[in-house]
Design a protein around this motif. Structure first.
Motif: not given
Length: 525
Positions: A28-31, A43, A45, A52, A103-104, A107-108
């Motif tokens: 879940s922490n990857s992009t 990008t 996530s 991702a 989550t996206d 992230h942004h």
């Protein structure tokens, strides 16, 4: 009732969307960056246990399918928001293309709805661009642009080659055969310029070819992605290098300051020790021949100190790779420089003990010659036969040294000549002839005067040794040669044969070999 149908339809779309996902562990922490048709769209996530990379891969696949399909219109691309499920779905008609989760949005750092609209515009634009590039007009236009690019590249290659040749010819015509500076002449300058021009031409044409290749590949849709990847692959190291250069500008400035200060200090010290070496500056107890080795020793210490001070400012000095290489080089130098360090230390000992100086005539380990130089690692002797002998300083310091030049300064160096004469020649006559032979030789001192010793009374002859003194030990071979020539001449004039006769033991009727001596000779003695 309509909302329930829409909710059920949205859930079905989400189920179809996630049916192609592969699930990973704690992703879940990857992009991942979504790249399509040579463009970076946005990008994504990871969500929950879905990586991702998997999300980006499925999205690229769906974009390609929709872009190639003639039945899909970009006008049918819509965004459906569901605040209860906290998801926005980008759809093409009844088919889900991409889902935007909280989550996206996190992230942004923007609202989910706004992010979904941005992704919707990016997807629509890239599909339209993909379709525009895959038309007949696009192919023809790409071919024309590729031909024009090829002509420009060939023209640039001809121009660069022509300019480089002209520059090399101009420099060769102006500087060839001329004396420029102490460290470089005209021919060397022409050679250096030729190599430099070749290097610049190679770098320039290499970059021109890379730009040309990237442009040609970008003109056709089949190689557009390859063009983007090639540009990214080549530009990334340059960008990183530029960023690193800018970030390390303060360190580079510090290095320049350290190098400048060290250079000026060494320059000043070199001038001071040069004045000491020629005798213009005198320091009590400090010999002139100590000037050059002392300066070299101080220079090494100054450079090492400057290197220690500059080490933290060297880019990458704190990296593990740099430290590993430093340790490896240190171990390598320590293991391989044992003899070198021994010669350096022995050279310092010889310098300050002064067993000899340049131009001294010495004997070291049975080898005689004039000291040409005493370097950091070895001492060079020039023998009377013009042979250059290099002796390691460690070997010089551990063997006996005879300095004939210092002996000559204190009273002269003895040179001997040994001959054997039969008993039939009076020894007084032999002495007189030998001394007369010595007086006619150049570089023989009158005081102390030449003298003759009788070393041995052999069975058949008497052994005489003539000893002379000279202030020029470096000429002893020529002095001895001239001395033997004079001995031959004087003995020939006196009618004395230089030979050692052997006799048989047959004494009956034979004359004895004792010479007739006048009694007055004893009275004179």
């Amino acid at each position: 009732m309509l909302d329930i149908k829409k909710r059920v339809g949205l859930l079905c779309c989400l189920f179809a969307l996630v049916s192609g996902w592969a699930f990973g562990e704690e992703a879940s922490n990857s992009t991942a960056v979504v790249n399509f048709h040579g463009q970076e769209l946005f990008t994504m996530s990871g969500i929950s246990s879905v990586s991702a990379d998997n999300r980006a891969e499925i999205l690229v696949k769906r974009l390609k399918e929709n872009a190639k399909s003639p039945f899909v219109s970009t006008e049918n691309l819509t965004v459906h928001h569901d605040d209860d499920l906290k998801v926005s779905v980008i759809m093409s008609g009844a088919t889900a293309i991409c889902a935007v989760w909280e989550t996206d949005a996190a992230h942004h750092d923007m609202p989910r709805r706004e992010l979904a609209e941005n992704w919707h515009e990016a997807i629509r634009d890239v599909i339209e661009k993909y379709r525009q590039d895959h038309t007949r007009d696009s192919y023809v236009k790409g071919g024309i642009f590729a031909a024009i690019s090829t002509l420009v590249f060939l023209l640039l290659w001809v121009v660069v080659r022509f300019v480089c040749r002209k520059e090399v010819a101009l420099i060769e015509k102006k500087f060839a055969g001329q004396k420029m500076f102490k460290f470089v002449d005209g021919d060397s300058l022409v050679l250096i310029n030729g190599y430099l021009v070749r290097f610049v031409r190679f770098v320039l044409m290499l970059w021109a070819f890379i730009i040309y290749l990237n442009l040609v590949l970008s003109f056709f849709p089949w190689t557009f992605n390859l063009s983007a990847k090639l540009f990214h692959m080549l530009s990334t190291p340059i960008i990183h290098f530029g960023q690193g250069f800018v970030e390390n500008l303060p360190n580079l400035f510090a290095l320049i300051v350290i190098i400048a200060i060290t250079w000026f200090i060494l320059r000043a010290l070199k001038n001071i020790f040069a004045q000491i070496g020629v005798g213009k500056v005198r320091i009590k107890g400090f010999y002139r021949d100590w000037a050059d080795p002392t300066y070299r020793l101080i220079r090494i210490v100054a450079i090492v100190f400057a290197a220690v001070v500059a080490f933290p400012f060297i880019p990458g000095s704190s990296s593990p790779a740099f430290k590993g290489i430093s340790i490896f080089m240190g171990v390598l130098v320590s293991l391989g420089s044992t003899s070198a360090v021994g010669n350096i230390v022995a050279g310092l000992v010889l310098t300050y003990m002064r067993p000899f100086v340049s131009d001294d005539f010495v004997e070291i380990s049975g080898m005689r010659g004039t000291v040409e130089s005493r370097g950091t690692f070895s001492t060079r002797l020039k023998t009377p036969t013009n042979e250059i002998i290099s002796i390691p300083n460690a070997s010089v310091s551990t063997n006996h040294i005879i300095n004939f030049s210092r002996m000559a300064q204190r009273g002269g160096v003895n040179v001997g000549a040994i001959i054997t004469i039969g008993y039939d020649v009076p020894w007084r006559q032999v002495h007189d002839l030998l001394i007369r032979s010595a007086k006619d030789v150049k570089d023989v001192l009158e005081a102390p005067p030449p003298k003759v010793l009788q070393l041995e009374l052999g069975d058949f002859y008497v052994q005489y040794k003539l000893i002379i003194t000279t202030k020029h030990p470096e000429r002893r071979f020529m002095i001895r040669s001239k001395l033997y020539q004079n001995i031959q001449d004087r003995f020939a004039e006196a009618g004395v044969e230089i030979m050692s006769p052997h006799y048989r033991s047959n004494r009956d009727g034979e004359t004895i070999t004792i010479p007739e001596i006048d009694e007055s000779d004893f009275n004179n003695d």
